[in-house]
Scaffold this active site. Structure first.
Site, PDB file in Angstrom:
ATOM      1  N   ASP A 230      38.771 -47.889 -28.823  1.00  0.00           N
ATOM      2  CA  ASP A 230      38.767 -47.625 -30.517  1.00  0.00           C
ATOM      3  C   ASP A 230      40.183 -46.817 -30.541  1.00  0.00           C
ATOM      4  O   ASP A 230      39.784 -45.472 -31.054  1.00  0.00           O
ATOM      5  CB  ASP A 230      37.177 -46.493 -31.174  1.00  0.00           C
TER       6      ASP A 230
ATOM      7  N   HIS B 144      33.863 -45.400 -45.538  1.00  0.00           N
ATOM      8  CA  HIS B 144      33.945 -43.719 -45.112  1.00  0.00           C
ATOM      9  C   HIS B 144      35.439 -43.845 -44.782  1.00  0.00           C
ATOM     10  O   HIS B 144      35.632 -44.869 -43.606  1.00  0.00           O
ATOM     11  CB  HIS B 144      33.377 -43.014 -44.097  1.00  0.00           C
TER      12      HIS B 144
ATOM     13  N   ASN C  73      27.489 -36.448 -37.875  1.00  0.00           N
ATOM     14  CA  ASN C  73      28.023 -37.304 -36.173  1.00  0.00           C
ATOM     15  C   ASN C  73      26.982 -36.885 -35.743  1.00  0.00           C
ATOM     16  O   ASN C  73      27.385 -36.554 -34.626  1.00  0.00           O
ATOM     17  CB  ASN C  73      29.076 -38.008 -36.266  1.00  0.00           C
TER      18      ASN C  73
ATOM     19  N   ASP D 288      37.598 -46.929 -40.791  1.00  0.00           N
ATOM     20  CA  ASP D 288      38.899 -46.416 -39.767  1.00  0.00           C
ATOM     21  C   ASP D 288      39.833 -45.131 -41.051  1.00  0.00           C
ATOM     22  O   ASP D 288      38.966 -45.167 -42.134  1.00  0.00           O
ATOM     23  CB  ASP D 288      39.487 -47.434 -38.829  1.00  0.00           C
TER      24      ASP D 288
ATOM     25  N   GLU E 280      39.502 -42.168 -43.349  1.00  0.00           N
ATOM     26  CA  GLU E 280      38.845 -40.472 -42.557  1.00  0.00           C
ATOM     27  C   GLU E 280      40.881 -40.256 -42.148  1.00  0.00           C
ATOM     28  O   GLU E 280      41.697 -41.494 -42.490  1.00  0.00           O
ATOM     29  CB  GLU E 280      39.492 -41.488 -40.768  1.00  0.00           C
TER      30      GLU E 280
ATOM     31  N   GLU F 228      34.530 -34.097 -39.046  1.00  0.00           N
ATOM     32  CA  GLU F 228      34.002 -34.763 -37.911  1.00  0.00           C
ATOM     33  C   GLU F 228      34.224 -33.825 -36.144  1.00  0.00           C
ATOM     34  O   GLU F 228      34.937 -33.241 -36.536  1.00  0.00           O
ATOM     35  CB  GLU F 228      35.236 -36.138 -37.816  1.00  0.00           C
TER      36      GLU F 228
ATOM     37  N   CYS G  60      39.426 -42.063 -30.613  1.00  0.00           N
ATOM     38  CA  CYS G  60      38.126 -41.992 -31.003  1.00  0.00           C
ATOM     39  C   CYS G  60      38.222 -40.546 -31.996  1.00  0.00           C
ATOM     40  O   CYS G  60      38.927 -39.660 -31.229  1.00  0.00           O
ATOM     41  CB  CYS G  60      37.759 -41.996 -29.916  1.00  0.00           C
TER      42      CYS G  60
ATOM     43  N   ARG H 159      35.773 -38.874 -44.793  1.00  0.00           N
ATOM     44  CA  ARG H 159      36.274 -38.116 -42.777  1.00  0.00           C
ATOM     45  C   ARG H 159      36.936 -37.997 -43.173  1.00  0.00           C
ATOM     46  O   ARG H 159      38.252 -37.722 -42.701  1.00  0.00           O
ATOM     47  CB  ARG H 159      35.941 -38.977 -41.911  1.00  0.00           C
TER      48      ARG H 159
ATOM     49  N   ASP I 185      32.599 -48.101 -40.968  1.00  0.00           N
ATOM     50  CA  ASP I 185      33.281 -47.095 -40.409  1.00  0.00           C
ATOM     51  C   ASP I 185      34.538 -48.384 -41.024  1.00  0.00           C
ATOM     52  O   ASP I 185      34.373 -49.570 -39.651  1.00  0.00           O
ATOM     53  CB  ASP I 185      33.116 -47.069 -38.885  1.00  0.00           C
TER      54      ASP I 185
ATOM     55  N   TYR J 276      24.627 -48.450 -40.317  1.00  0.00           N
ATOM     56  CA  TYR J 276      25.427 -48.065 -40.058  1.00  0.00           C
ATOM     57  C   TYR J 276      26.534 -48.919 -39.013  1.00  0.00           C
ATOM     58  O   TYR J 276      25.585 -49.447 -38.247  1.00  0.00           O
ATOM     59  CB  TYR J 276      26.156 -47.217 -39.583  1.00  0.00           C
TER      60      TYR J 276
END
Length: 295
Positions: A59, A113, A210, A88, A115, A188, A123, A158, A86, A44
């Site tokens: 982040d 992924h 996660n 975002d 989100e 998440e 974050c 996500r 990731d 990952y």
């Protein structure tokens, strides 16, 4: 893993092979090699890890697709293990989400992924997150799915809705994301392990848990997560946090003591480094190369 399979197919196979699949975060290509030799089947790349480690930034959606792609290429160039990335919120609008998928496939990623936060994201384990509408996230997923040149490339959705809208809304959103074409779901910042079972039973597609440290989700063992219906267990920044703590101790010790002699037992040796890199094999090839005098 079979060479010749697409990275996406390798990731899907790993999910079927190891239940639940442990997916370990790797900050760079060298740690990816160490993870592979430790027996992991999937890797990952964390968006927070890229922002924090490569740019010393928080982040907060401050890195670009191009910057993340560079890290992806380095990792996929060093290992054949499938890499989940990731991405975002997709680095822009829906057209950009589609482009992100195409570029990630070219770079050798196995999946991404996306989100459902707004572009100025936070974050996942911080307060005051804001979400786009379900309809907007559905369009984001559809754009990503439509852009796939490899049907096995994994599109994971996500949702950060649990912390913002509650459990039921998060499950409902995840259902819409599945209908839009998401292959897997990443809920998440859940606050209890049993919540995963509700997602798994309702959606009937792979669910990712996660297991990030110092966050809102309790840390659990594999058996407990398997019993909760989890298919993938993510450790996004464990190695990164350990490396940071170790580096800080080294810096402080050298600064105070004026030597690293007392640290040697805690350092990776030159021989260990060479072993992971295959240094001697490379060196042997150099030694076998004909010299200019031989021509």
């Amino acid at each position: 893993m079979k060479i010749g399979y697409s990275p996406g197919k390798l990731l899907r196979t790993a999910v079927e092979t190891e239940k639940p699949l442990q997916v370990v975060g790797v900050p760079n290509a060298y740690t990816a090699v160490m993870a592979e030799k430790s027996g992991f089947l999937a890797l990952y790349l964390s968006g927070a890890g890229v922002a924090n480690g490569a740019f010393a930034l928080p982040d907060l959606g401050m890195t670009t697709m191009v910057e993340v792609l560079e890290e992806v290429r380095r990792i996929t160039g060093a290992t054949l293990l499938p890499l989940l990335v990731d991405c975002d919120t997709g680095f822009g609008g829906n057209l950009m989400a589609g482009r992100t998928v195409r570029e990630m496939i070219r770079a050798g990623a196995a999946g991404i992924h996306l989100e459902d936060q707004v572009p100025v994201k936070r974050c996942g384990h911080r307060p005051n997150k804001s979400l786009v509408s379900t309809a907007e996230m559905v369009d984001r997923i559809k754009a990503a799915v439509d852009a796939r040149s490899d049907p096995d490339f994994v599109i994971m959705a996500r949702t950060d809705a649990f912390a913002v809208e509650g459990l039921q809304s998060a499950i409902e959103r995840a259902g819409r994301y599945r209908e839009a074409g998401a292959d897997m779901i990443f809920p998440e910042a859940l606050s209890a392990t049993e919540h995963y079972r509700l997602f798994a039973d309702m959606l009937e597609i792979p669910i990712l848990a996660n297991q990030t440290e110092f966050g809102l989700t309790p840390l659990c063992g594999l058996r407990e997560l398997a019993e909760a219906g989890v298919s993938l267990v993510l450790y996004p920044l464990s190695a990164f946090r350990a490396m940071n703590a170790a580096a800080l101790r080294v810096f402080q010790t050298i600064r105070m003591d004026g030597t690293q002699k007392g640290l040697l037992d805690s350092l990776q040796t030159r021989a260990e480094l060479y072993d992971f890199l295959g240094y001697l094999e490379y060196e042997g090839k150099i030694d076998k190369e004909p010299s200019e005098e031989d021509h």
